[in-house]
Design an enzyme around this catalytic site. Sequence first.
Site, PDB file in Angstrom:
ATOM      1  N   HIS A  66     103.804 -21.035  -1.804  1.00  0.00           N
ATOM      2  CA  HIS A  66     103.776 -19.556  -1.672  1.00  0.00           C
ATOM      3  C   HIS A  66     104.418 -18.757  -0.874  1.00  0.00           C
ATOM      4  O   HIS A  66     104.983 -17.746  -1.424  1.00  0.00           O
ATOM      5  CB  HIS A  66     102.277 -19.425  -1.458  1.00  0.00           C
ATOM      6  CG  HIS A  66     101.521 -18.138  -1.550  1.00  0.00           C
ATOM      7  ND1 HIS A  66     100.328 -17.914  -1.265  1.00  0.00           N
ATOM      8  CD2 HIS A  66     102.252 -16.826  -1.823  1.00  0.00           C
ATOM      9  CE1 HIS A  66     100.058 -16.495  -1.559  1.00  0.00           C
ATOM     10  NE2 HIS A  66     101.438 -15.868  -1.784  1.00  0.00           N
ATOM     11  N   GLU A 124     108.027 -12.038  -1.533  1.00  0.00           N
ATOM     12  CA  GLU A 124     107.920 -12.859  -0.368  1.00  0.00           C
ATOM     13  C   GLU A 124     108.867 -12.547   0.593  1.00  0.00           C
ATOM     14  O   GLU A 124     108.378 -12.578   1.727  1.00  0.00           O
ATOM     15  CB  GLU A 124     107.872 -14.355  -0.913  1.00  0.00           C
ATOM     16  CG  GLU A 124     106.648 -14.725  -1.638  1.00  0.00           C
ATOM     17  CD  GLU A 124     105.226 -14.944  -0.878  1.00  0.00           C
ATOM     18  OE1 GLU A 124     105.339 -15.241   0.402  1.00  0.00           O
ATOM     19  OE2 GLU A 124     104.427 -14.335  -1.368  1.00  0.00           O
ATOM     20  N   HIS A 128     107.235 -10.699   3.725  1.00  0.00           N
ATOM     21  CA  HIS A 128     107.204 -11.335   4.881  1.00  0.00           C
ATOM     22  C   HIS A 128     108.453 -11.756   5.543  1.00  0.00           C
ATOM     23  O   HIS A 128     108.548 -11.705   6.875  1.00  0.00           O
ATOM     24  CB  HIS A 128     106.540 -12.607   4.465  1.00  0.00           C
ATOM     25  CG  HIS A 128     105.031 -12.639   4.015  1.00  0.00           C
ATOM     26  ND1 HIS A 128     104.034 -12.250   4.582  1.00  0.00           N
ATOM     27  CD2 HIS A 128     104.640 -12.709   2.634  1.00  0.00           C
ATOM     28  CE1 HIS A 128     102.999 -12.130   3.811  1.00  0.00           C
ATOM     29  NE2 HIS A 128     103.382 -12.505   2.408  1.00  0.00           N
TER      30      HIS A 128
END
Length: 250
Positions: A66, A124, A128
């Site tokens: 993930h 992602e 992040h």
Amino acid sequence: MSPRDVGTGLFGRTTTNCGTSGPASCHNTTIQTNLCCFEAPGGLLVQTQFWDTNPSTGPLNSWTIHGLWPGDCDLTYDTSCDPSRDYTDITGLLDNAGQQSLVSYMDTYWVPNSGTPESFWEHEWSTHGTCYSTLQPSCITGYTTGEEAVIFFERAVALFQTLPTYTWLANAGITPSSTATFTLSSLTNALTTASGGYTPALYCDSSHVLYQIYWYFNLKGSLIDGQFVPISAPRAGSCPSSGIHYPPKS
């Protein structure tokens, strides 16, 4: 799963002078001013994995990636920290860095249950990856545009490869089943033993179906070439104590 280095930077050559002798992130007793060598505020790293079965994604005998999230030490998260570095065409960025084999691996093990892998990777990174203090462009000598994103994907994949959740469960006799249910303690005990004493957080949906796992780390030095220090989950996931379903992928 002791503290370890799981690979270094772009082509294995991007390094820092940070070392790993300083305090681990979230464990400093004095204010750290060099945030190129000390991850802050996002020093509680979370390596998250999916077990997708509806629809199924990834290999039948592996969880999938993930992300690798820099959570704050107080269990909050900063996200989307630098929109100016919201790179698109992650595949092209990695290809241009000579990382075709990494792209191939990600196409197998870093896949979404909806949308395209490319859009997932872009999300992602922008959500992040841009929040890592140790991946700021100013932290990289001779920086070239996008180099820090390449490092992010390299390190996330390398860490994932040290966390074979499926295999660790299977070695304890826990394999996906259409009929069996499992207790939380049996799942976590198997993973804690296999990882060397570190307990992850397990997440289930409203039907008690296991679908995600959080492995937690602190970091010594820079994400570029530092050392991941495993820790037990600071809070529990959402799975109940019993009746957990771990269905096979189709």
